[in-house]
Write a protein that holds these residues in place. Structure first.
Motif, PDB file in Angstrom:
ATOM      1  N   PHE A 194       3.152  22.764  -8.960  1.00 41.64           N
ATOM      2  CA  PHE A 194       4.212  23.792  -8.941  1.00 41.64           C
ATOM      3  C   PHE A 194       4.093  24.523 -10.267  1.00 41.64           C
ATOM      4  O   PHE A 194       3.395  24.051 -11.181  1.00 41.64           O
ATOM      5  CB  PHE A 194       5.610  23.159  -8.771  1.00 41.64           C
ATOM      6  CG  PHE A 194       5.918  22.099  -9.800  1.00 41.64           C
ATOM      7  CD1 PHE A 194       6.589  22.410 -10.972  1.00 41.64           C
ATOM      8  CD2 PHE A 194       5.496  20.781  -9.603  1.00 41.64           C
ATOM      9  CE1 PHE A 194       6.840  21.436 -11.930  1.00 41.64           C
ATOM     10  CE2 PHE A 194       5.751  19.803 -10.558  1.00 41.64           C
ATOM     11  CZ  PHE A 194       6.421  20.126 -11.728  1.00 41.64           C
ATOM     12  N   HIS A 223      15.932  24.365 -13.658  1.00 39.20           N
ATOM     13  CA  HIS A 223      14.666  24.992 -13.272  1.00 39.20           C
ATOM     14  C   HIS A 223      14.504  26.362 -13.936  1.00 39.20           C
ATOM     15  O   HIS A 223      14.218  27.363 -13.283  1.00 39.20           O
ATOM     16  CB  HIS A 223      14.552  25.091 -11.745  1.00 39.20           C
ATOM     17  CG  HIS A 223      14.018  23.836 -11.139  1.00 39.20           C
ATOM     18  ND1 HIS A 223      13.509  23.758  -9.869  1.00 39.20           N
ATOM     19  CD2 HIS A 223      13.880  22.596 -11.643  1.00 39.20           C
ATOM     20  CE1 HIS A 223      13.101  22.520  -9.620  1.00 39.20           C
ATOM     21  NE2 HIS A 223      13.324  21.793 -10.687  1.00 39.20           N
ATOM     22  N   ASP A 243       8.384  20.366 -17.515  1.00 38.10           N
ATOM     23  CA  ASP A 243       8.320  19.731 -16.194  1.00 38.10           C
ATOM     24  C   ASP A 243       7.065  20.285 -15.529  1.00 38.10           C
ATOM     25  O   ASP A 243       6.971  21.497 -15.295  1.00 38.10           O
ATOM     26  CB  ASP A 243       9.593  20.104 -15.416  1.00 38.10           C
ATOM     27  CG  ASP A 243       9.700  19.428 -14.067  1.00 38.10           C
ATOM     28  OD1 ASP A 243       8.706  18.855 -13.587  1.00 38.10           O
ATOM     29  OD2 ASP A 243      10.800  19.493 -13.483  1.00 38.10           O
ATOM     30  N   ASP A 300       4.005  14.753 -10.878  1.00 38.97           N
ATOM     31  CA  ASP A 300       5.217  15.435 -11.342  1.00 38.97           C
ATOM     32  C   ASP A 300       5.763  14.642 -12.519  1.00 38.97           C
ATOM     33  O   ASP A 300       5.951  13.425 -12.400  1.00 38.97           O
ATOM     34  CB  ASP A 300       6.243  15.439 -10.184  1.00 38.97           C
ATOM     35  CG  ASP A 300       7.435  16.348 -10.433  1.00 38.97           C
ATOM     36  OD1 ASP A 300       7.449  17.042 -11.461  1.00 38.97           O
ATOM     37  OD2 ASP A 300       8.340  16.355  -9.581  1.00 38.97           O
ATOM     38  N   HIS A 325      13.112  12.875  -5.689  1.00 34.43           N
ATOM     39  CA  HIS A 325      12.565  13.298  -4.395  1.00 34.43           C
ATOM     40  C   HIS A 325      11.242  12.592  -4.202  1.00 34.43           C
ATOM     41  O   HIS A 325      10.594  12.185  -5.180  1.00 34.43           O
ATOM     42  CB  HIS A 325      12.336  14.819  -4.407  1.00 34.43           C
ATOM     43  CG  HIS A 325      11.467  15.280  -5.557  1.00 34.43           C
ATOM     44  ND1 HIS A 325      10.093  15.353  -5.476  1.00 34.43           N
ATOM     45  CD2 HIS A 325      11.770  15.638  -6.842  1.00 34.43           C
ATOM     46  CE1 HIS A 325       9.605  15.768  -6.644  1.00 34.43           C
ATOM     47  NE2 HIS A 325      10.596  15.942  -7.495  1.00 34.43           N
ATOM     48  N   HIS A 339       7.760  18.345  -2.850  1.00 34.29           N
ATOM     49  CA  HIS A 339       9.047  17.824  -2.377  1.00 34.29           C
ATOM     50  C   HIS A 339       8.886  17.330  -0.947  1.00 34.29           C
ATOM     51  O   HIS A 339       8.623  18.125  -0.035  1.00 34.29           O
ATOM     52  CB  HIS A 339      10.140  18.904  -2.425  1.00 34.29           C
ATOM     53  CG  HIS A 339      10.483  19.313  -3.825  1.00 34.29           C
ATOM     54  ND1 HIS A 339      10.724  20.609  -4.190  1.00 34.29           N
ATOM     55  CD2 HIS A 339      10.613  18.587  -4.956  1.00 34.29           C
ATOM     56  CE1 HIS A 339      10.990  20.668  -5.490  1.00 34.29           C
ATOM     57  NE2 HIS A 339      10.923  19.444  -5.980  1.00 34.29           N
ATOM     58  N   GLU A 389      14.434  11.301 -11.941  1.00 31.54           N
ATOM     59  CA  GLU A 389      14.549  12.389 -12.912  1.00 31.54           C
ATOM     60  C   GLU A 389      15.985  12.820 -13.192  1.00 31.54           C
ATOM     61  O   GLU A 389      16.385  13.930 -12.845  1.00 31.54           O
ATOM     62  CB  GLU A 389      13.726  13.594 -12.459  1.00 31.54           C
ATOM     63  CG  GLU A 389      13.951  14.063 -11.026  1.00 31.54           C
ATOM     64  CD  GLU A 389      13.137  15.322 -10.715  1.00 31.54           C
ATOM     65  OE1 GLU A 389      13.208  16.268 -11.514  1.00 31.54           O
ATOM     66  OE2 GLU A 389      12.448  15.333  -9.695  1.00 31.54           O
ATOM     67  N   GLU A 444      11.526  12.482 -16.451  1.00 24.12           N
ATOM     68  CA  GLU A 444      11.087  12.230 -15.072  1.00 24.12           C
ATOM     69  C   GLU A 444       9.791  11.420 -15.032  1.00 24.12           C
ATOM     70  O   GLU A 444       8.796  11.796 -15.650  1.00 24.12           O
ATOM     71  CB  GLU A 444      10.837  13.565 -14.357  1.00 24.12           C
ATOM     72  CG  GLU A 444      10.234  13.423 -12.962  1.00 24.12           C
ATOM     73  CD  GLU A 444       9.980  14.767 -12.285  1.00 24.12           C
ATOM     74  OE1 GLU A 444       9.689  15.749 -13.006  1.00 24.12           O
ATOM     75  OE2 GLU A 444      10.065  14.821 -11.051  1.00 24.12           O
TER      76      GLU A 444
END
Ligand code: GLY
Ligand code: MN
Length: 354
Positions: free
Chosen positions: A182, A196, A213, A224, A288, A295, A317, A331
């Motif tokens: 991501f 975010h 992140d 992640d 998640h 996700h 996280e 996280e």
């Protein structure tokens, strides 16, 4: 057992003759191959149609499915229709969580079968990672941990969020990542209160937290991780907030295992926040699942009252976000087993002061 056989075995339980797979992660899961095509898995076999851009590679990689090349005038839908007629497939499931409505209507009009929503079939299988999938996720995480080690040498007062994000992308690719899982989130100072935040022109300055992140993809599987570091000395309040997030994260990891609900794992971390008086500033769920997508289900969330399966890979996280002031998130990614979990993330979590 390969994934095609696993899907085939699940069909009777869902009262289906076949499953139609049209999404990129679905194709990758079913075949271990990513081109652009359509997979039909029946109780007895499988069919994969793809075009000339991918066929040569598909022939080398795909096993257990009949391969058909699409050509002008005969696309995926026409080929799937022929295969369905030939094999008398009447009830066919499809990836209802992945297919756009317009596309669904086109398939439903053309196909000589009852198209049935069946997202749960693949989601259920994909939730438990097998050893090969776990190995890919371990490698994706190793690369991500190494990139974190590298970025610590790059961060200094004056560097902007954008520069740090660009450097993370560079390091993740240089160290072997196929692509980003991501777009990296890099948030300095007050921007850290937006979980975010998008990296912008904010420069890092002494006394600021910096939250990063990020994750990459290795053989199709995602990593992640989030770390928050301090540039220059933190205040007492910043240290207290950091320690609360860390304690909550450790409580979440201690509670994370297969067989318990996502809600109970979320609650274990949330209780630490509550006791420290920060619960209202922890504004999202604890974690998640991830795998072929960043996700996936199931979630470590107050709404998930189902037992978590063995082999699920989830993020843990927690964060505290103080609007207009600063934020902290930490996280890791863990694999759930019956007795506890394995942490794939190796980077340190003590407060790093740069
Ligand atoms: N690391 C990005 C996310 O979990 O949404
Ligand atoms: Mn995450």
């Amino acid at each position: 057992m390969n994934h095609l056989s696993q899907i085939a075995q699940k069909l009777p339980e869902h009262d289906l003759d076949a499953l139609l797979i049209t999404s990129e992660p679905g194709e990758r899961y079913a075949l271990g191959f990513h081109g652009e095509g359509v997979v039909l898995v029946t109780r007895k076999g499988a069919h994969y149609s793809t075009d000339g851009r991918y066929m040569e590679q598909a022939k080398l990689q795909v096993t257990g499915a009949e391969l058909t090349l699409t050509y002008t005038g005969k696309g995926h839908m026409a080929l799937a229709k022929e295969y369905m007629k030939e094999h008398h497939l009447e009830r066919v499931g499809f990836e209802s969580g992945q297919m756009p409505v317009d596309e669904y209507h086109r398939w439903a009009e053309l196909l000589p079968c009852i198209l049935t929503p069946a997202q749960g079939l693949l989601d259920g299988l994909r939730a438990s990672k097998d050893p090969q999938e776990l190995e890919a996720m371990r490698q994706a995480q190793r690369i991500t941990d190494q990139a974190f080690g590298e970025i610590l040498n790059f961060i200094r007062p004056g560097r902007t969020e954008r520069e740090i994000a660009a450097r993370l992308v560079y390091e993740l690719l240089r160290l072997g990542g196929e692509k980003m899982a991501f777009d990296p989130i890099v948030a300095a100072g007050a921007n850290g209160s937006k979980p975010h935040a998008q990296p912008g022109d904010q420069a890092v300055a002494p006394g600021m937290f910096l939250t990063m992140d990020f994750g990459c993809v290795w053989e199709g599987y995602c990593s992640d991780m989030t770390r928050t570091v301090c540039v220059g000395q933190p205040t007492e309040e910043m240290e207290r907030v950091y320690q609360t997030v860390l304690d909550a994260q450790k409580a979440g990891i201690a509670a994370a295992r297969a067989g318990v609900t996502g809600k109970s794992v979320d609650a274990a971390a949330r209780q630490v926040m509550e006791e420290a008086g920060y619960e209202e500033y922890f504004s999202h769920s604890l974690g998640h699942s991830l795998g072929l997508e960043i996700h996936e289900s199931p979630n470590l969330s107050y709404t998930n009252e189902k037992p978590l399966p063995v082999g699920a890979v989830t993020s843990v996280e927690p964060g505290i976000y103080l609007p207009g002031r600063f934020g902290v998130r930490i996280e890791d990614v863990v694999v759930l087993g019956e007795a506890g979990c394995e942490n794939l993330t190796q980077s340190p979590k003590n407060l790093i002061v740069l």
